[in-house]
Design an enzyme around this catalytic site. Sequence first.
Site, mmCIF file in Angstrom:
data_model
loop_
_atom_site.group_PDB
_atom_site.id
_atom_site.type_symbol
_atom_site.label_atom_id
_atom_site.label_comp_id
_atom_site.label_asym_id
_atom_site.label_seq_id
_atom_site.Cartn_x
_atom_site.Cartn_y
_atom_site.Cartn_z
ATOM 1 N N HIS A 1 20.901 47.821 19.689
ATOM 2 C CA HIS A 1 20.934 47.189 21.015
ATOM 3 C C HIS A 1 21.626 45.823 20.885
ATOM 4 C CE1 HIS A 1 19.665 45.375 24.759
ATOM 5 N NE2 HIS A 1 19.333 46.584 25.174
ATOM 6 N N GLU B 1 26.442 50.464 26.661
ATOM 7 C CA GLU B 1 25.847 49.315 27.329
ATOM 8 C C GLU B 1 26.781 48.116 27.192
ATOM 9 O OE1 GLU B 1 21.327 49.757 27.896
ATOM 10 O OE2 GLU B 1 21.711 48.609 26.093
HETATM 11 P P1 PGA Z 1 18.753 46.030 31.928
HETATM 12 O O1 PGA Z 1 18.594 46.386 30.380
HETATM 13 O O2 PGA Z 1 18.586 47.323 32.682
HETATM 14 O O3 PGA Z 1 17.683 45.029 32.204
HETATM 15 O O4 PGA Z 1 20.138 45.487 32.086
HETATM 16 C C1 PGA Z 1 19.204 47.512 29.822
HETATM 17 C C2 PGA Z 1 19.098 47.415 28.340
HETATM 18 O O5 PGA Z 1 19.258 46.316 27.816
HETATM 19 O O6 PGA Z 1 18.846 48.409 27.644
#
Ligand code: PGA
Length: 268
Positions: free
Chosen positions: A96, A168
């Site tokens: 992440h 992401e």
């Molecule tokens: P968020 O987080 O939906 O708060 O942007 C997603 C993540 O970091 O996995």
Amino acid sequence: MVAKRRLVVANWKMNLGVHAGSVLVHHLSKQIESRRSVEVVLAPSSLLLQPLSLEIDRHKFRLAAQNAYFKDSGGFTGEISFTMLRDLVHYCIVGHSERRIHFNEDLVVVREKVAAAVRNDIVPILCVGESRQEKRDGEANQVLHDQLVSALANLTSLEIADAVIAYEPVWAISTFDGELAKPAEVAGRLQFIRRQVADLYGPAAAQAVRLLYGGSVDNHTAKGYLSLDDCDGLLVGAASLSAPKFAAIVEAAYKSQHELRAKGGSAA
Ligand code: PGA
């Protein structure tokens, strides 16, 4: 085309104690009771994994860890190993951006963690994504390529087929009142990721690997991402802390799954 079962992952991050977590599981299970054809995975903090595991099992959710250390045991004060988690969780989030940024996890650490997860029969949810600067510099696909090649290096095609990859973009995480990734842009990146997997591990692995989108997804935006050809589900942070919002996201996943099957995809 094979319509895969939708996968929606709740990343609670460093939020909720045991009591609040248990209350949220209870509310969620009531609100999404009839939507069980969607695979719903909850990733609470490490502290909650053991106390919530029975409840999560009973409500037919799956459990994910947010992080673990790649060594099996030893002098690593403060860490929890994948080996310790192997009978407790089904998935673990790996790579992440918050861990890459705040805890200096580099490509090598992420690769070791992906390998340790697989070695311990835990499915990695590998997060990849470019920063705002990398996007501005036109380097997004190169960054995705490097993160993928490195993280997946020790896996076989079969192991990749089982894995989950979440796109992401760092600039779109937790920016609800700021910049959101447009579905058309996400479509291109997901397609790129699937093509990279095909080039590296063959078409069967590329077709089977589940690709998620994550970055400020909420009950209003979920549908737009779920309608993308290469999107098999969502990784949700902030909105997963609210039972009604997260239930609405699961509902959107359920509907998109049924639309896809109606279009002729068979269930996988
Ligand atoms: P968020 O987080 O939906 O708060 O942007 C997603 C993540 O970091 O996995």
